[in-house]
Design an enzyme around this catalytic site. Sequence first.
Site, PDB file in Angstrom:
ATOM      1  N   LYS A 137      43.396  -5.638 -20.096  1.00 56.18           N
ATOM      2  CA  LYS A 137      43.655  -4.449 -19.270  1.00 56.18           C
ATOM      3  C   LYS A 137      42.390  -4.057 -18.508  1.00 56.18           C
ATOM      4  CE  LYS A 137      43.402  -0.122 -21.118  1.00 56.18           C
ATOM      5  NZ  LYS A 137      42.587   0.870 -20.385  1.00 56.18           N
ATOM      6  N   ASN A 138      41.264  -3.981 -19.218  1.00 53.35           N
ATOM      7  CA  ASN A 138      40.045  -3.483 -18.588  1.00 53.35           C
ATOM      8  C   ASN A 138      39.412  -4.489 -17.629  1.00 53.35           C
ATOM      9  OD1 ASN A 138      40.443  -1.113 -19.883  1.00 53.35           O
ATOM     10  ND2 ASN A 138      38.754  -1.328 -21.346  1.00 53.35           N
ATOM     11  N   CYS A 181      38.701  14.183 -20.878  1.00 47.85           N
ATOM     12  CA  CYS A 181      39.857  13.564 -21.516  1.00 47.85           C
ATOM     13  C   CYS A 181      39.674  13.638 -23.017  1.00 47.85           C
ATOM     14  CB  CYS A 181      40.056  12.129 -21.053  1.00 47.85           C
ATOM     15  SG  CYS A 181      38.843  11.012 -21.706  1.00 47.85           S
ATOM     16  N   ARG A 219      33.771  12.848 -19.372  1.00 52.88           N
ATOM     17  CA  ARG A 219      33.536  11.514 -18.806  1.00 52.88           C
ATOM     18  C   ARG A 219      32.959  11.642 -17.407  1.00 52.88           C
ATOM     19  NH1 ARG A 219      38.177   7.428 -21.022  1.00 52.88           N
ATOM     20  NH2 ARG A 219      36.850   5.909 -20.030  1.00 52.88           N
ATOM     21  N   ASP A 261      35.752   0.725 -28.178  1.00 56.46           N
ATOM     22  CA  ASP A 261      37.211   0.585 -28.164  1.00 56.46           C
ATOM     23  C   ASP A 261      37.744  -0.097 -29.429  1.00 56.46           C
ATOM     24  OD1 ASP A 261      37.216   1.873 -25.779  1.00 56.46           O
ATOM     25  OD2 ASP A 261      37.677   0.133 -24.532  1.00 56.46           O
ATOM     26  N   ARG A 289      49.887   2.422 -22.775  1.00 57.61           N
ATOM     27  CA  ARG A 289      48.954   2.318 -21.647  1.00 57.61           C
ATOM     28  C   ARG A 289      48.122   1.051 -21.766  1.00 57.61           C
ATOM     29  NH1 ARG A 289      45.249   7.226 -20.584  1.00 57.61           N
ATOM     30  NH2 ARG A 289      44.554   5.611 -19.187  1.00 57.61           N
TER      31      ARG A 289
HETATM   32  C1  UD1 Z   1      35.203   1.707 -19.900  1.00 59.73           C
HETATM   33  C2  UD1 Z   1      36.530   1.322 -20.542  1.00 59.73           C
HETATM   34  C3  UD1 Z   1      36.747   2.123 -21.821  1.00 59.73           C
HETATM   35  C4  UD1 Z   1      35.556   1.969 -22.757  1.00 59.73           C
HETATM   36  C5  UD1 Z   1      34.246   2.266 -22.026  1.00 59.73           C
HETATM   37  C6  UD1 Z   1      33.007   1.965 -22.863  1.00 59.73           C
HETATM   38  C7  UD1 Z   1      37.909   0.710 -18.640  1.00 59.73           C
HETATM   39  C8  UD1 Z   1      39.060   1.061 -17.761  1.00 59.73           C
HETATM   40  N1  UD1 Z   1      37.591   1.613 -19.588  1.00 59.73           N
HETATM   41  O1  UD1 Z   1      35.281   3.086 -19.555  1.00 59.73           O
HETATM   42  O2  UD1 Z   1      37.933   1.631 -22.440  1.00 59.73           O
HETATM   43  O3  UD1 Z   1      35.670   2.870 -23.845  1.00 59.73           O
HETATM   44  O4  UD1 Z   1      34.164   1.466 -20.829  1.00 59.73           O
HETATM   45  O5  UD1 Z   1      33.009   0.629 -23.262  1.00 59.73           O
HETATM   46  O6  UD1 Z   1      37.314  -0.356 -18.530  1.00 59.73           O
HETATM   47  N2  UD1 Z   1      28.562   7.728 -18.191  1.00 59.73           N
HETATM   48  C9  UD1 Z   1      27.774   8.639 -17.552  1.00 59.73           C
HETATM   49  N3  UD1 Z   1      27.869   8.725 -16.182  1.00 59.73           N
HETATM   50  C10 UD1 Z   1      28.712   7.929 -15.467  1.00 59.73           C
HETATM   51  C11 UD1 Z   1      29.521   6.992 -16.138  1.00 59.73           C
HETATM   52  C12 UD1 Z   1      29.432   6.911 -17.514  1.00 59.73           C
HETATM   53  O7  UD1 Z   1      26.995   9.360 -18.167  1.00 59.73           O
HETATM   54  O8  UD1 Z   1      28.738   8.050 -14.232  1.00 59.73           O
HETATM   55  C13 UD1 Z   1      28.485   7.604 -19.670  1.00 59.73           C
HETATM   56  C14 UD1 Z   1      29.783   7.973 -20.366  1.00 59.73           C
HETATM   57  O9  UD1 Z   1      29.875   9.345 -20.599  1.00 59.73           O
HETATM   58  C15 UD1 Z   1      29.688   7.161 -21.643  1.00 59.73           C
HETATM   59  C16 UD1 Z   1      28.922   5.912 -21.220  1.00 59.73           C
HETATM   60  O10 UD1 Z   1      28.279   6.242 -19.994  1.00 59.73           O
HETATM   61  O11 UD1 Z   1      28.903   7.856 -22.587  1.00 59.73           O
HETATM   62  C17 UD1 Z   1      29.770   4.675 -21.014  1.00 59.73           C
HETATM   63  O12 UD1 Z   1      30.807   4.945 -20.102  1.00 59.73           O
HETATM   64  P1  UD1 Z   1      31.428   3.810 -19.156  1.00 59.73           P
HETATM   65  O13 UD1 Z   1      30.907   2.483 -19.597  1.00 59.73           O
HETATM   66  O14 UD1 Z   1      31.251   4.209 -17.759  1.00 59.73           O
HETATM   67  O15 UD1 Z   1      32.979   3.899 -19.521  1.00 59.73           O
HETATM   68  P2  UD1 Z   1      34.220   3.707 -18.547  1.00 59.73           P
HETATM   69  O16 UD1 Z   1      33.885   2.700 -17.501  1.00 59.73           O
HETATM   70  O17 UD1 Z   1      34.739   5.030 -18.134  1.00 59.73           O
END
Ligand code: UD1
Length: 414
Positions: A19-20, A113, A118, A301, A393
Amino acid sequence: MVVEGGRRLKGEVEIGGSKNATLPVMVAALLAKGPSRIRGVPRLKDVDTMARVLETLGAQAGQEGSELHVDPRGLSKHEAPYDLVRTMRASIYVMGPLLARLGRARVSLPGGCAIGQRPIDLHLKGFEALGARIELKHGYIEATAKALKGARIIFDKPSVGATANVMMAAVLAKGRTSLHNPAQEPEIVDLAGFLKRLGARVSGEGTDCIEIEGVASLSGCDYEVIPDRIAAGTLLAAAAITGGSVSLRHGRLGDLGIVAEKLREHGLELVENGRGVRASMGRRKAPVHVTTMPHPGFPTDMQAQWMALMALTPGTSVVTETIWENRFMHVSELERMGAAVRIQGNSAVVTGVGRLSGAPVMASDLRASAALVLAGLAAKGTTEVHRIYHLDRGYERLEDKLTALGARIRRAQE
Ligand code: UD1
């Protein structure tokens, strides 16, 4: 989902596409001038939602079985509306390709969420470094750029979403971009593989520096996404928790990484052969500590599923969550089934119990739902997992796969 516990899982199932990996690849198809065919795509709610997002932008996206066709030729609109972004945060991925193709993007700011706040500041800082102007108006982020220009970008921390989004914007930018401290997840490597197939010049994916040399245009391609390592990890945990033995067609130990190591430490025997991965649970059941970290660390995850496994493992284990601040919602539900867990800050100290007992429980997010199903498979009696729309999902027909392995599990009308 109604689960009758107590049966050892046994048999073979197939692991579908990730999915990701699929979600960013679908969006990246917008970067090309012509259509792309993406294979190995799982049938999931999130994939349907992303197809709707692409359609609101004027592109066409249609799935038949495990094949998805994305035709970006009608791409003309630059807005991802609140209603869609609200249901799926990954909609934010459209920003990179929209900026690259249309020079503007208007995307509803995703809210919080269930698993915590996030933020998307790292995505936005990356776009700004490439020359975009960012404004927040009426709950929408508006980004504009006459022309994106390559830049050296150092991320504060590795983010899967920010790395993917900025990579997608940079492949059509003028000149060279280097991304330092990027996410190194297999899904990022897969996205880079797709971008290269479109004609992009990307190197270093999967390491701590990704280099991109911008090109003038990209063409559509044919691509197969990687198997879902979290779905594979979840099924291996199901084998372990029921003391069973299962084979996963298309499972890949390399992508499972530290999850495979931790499962072995726990007592699961794992072998990879030409078909996939074979797993069988030995006599030993060892408690194993895990701390979630960006790849190659233990994936957040898999944290909830790991906790379900540890809840039934004699001894004490510590599960520490460092990625999401509110990702222990499954704890109180596992406690209703008899688990003994004490939360201390961002760690959960799990004291294994001999048995869990089936109970009605409530799923709070995707991976928490999977953890409750795992607990139900091993519990005495019947477990009812409510709010399983979370499960749909991200897991493709999980109950069919578990049934094929001998579990007693069925979907009931709520
Ligand atoms: C993706 C995955 C999700 C998984 C996560 C971490 C998808 C669709 N989702 O989510 O299933 O749990 O990676 O492996 O692929 N952060 C910031 N600023 C930002 C972006 C992120 O501070 O602009 C922080 C977040 O709060 C979190 C960390 O970085 O603590 C990791 O987040 P991120 O790797 O971005 O997760 P997603 O891409 O949202």
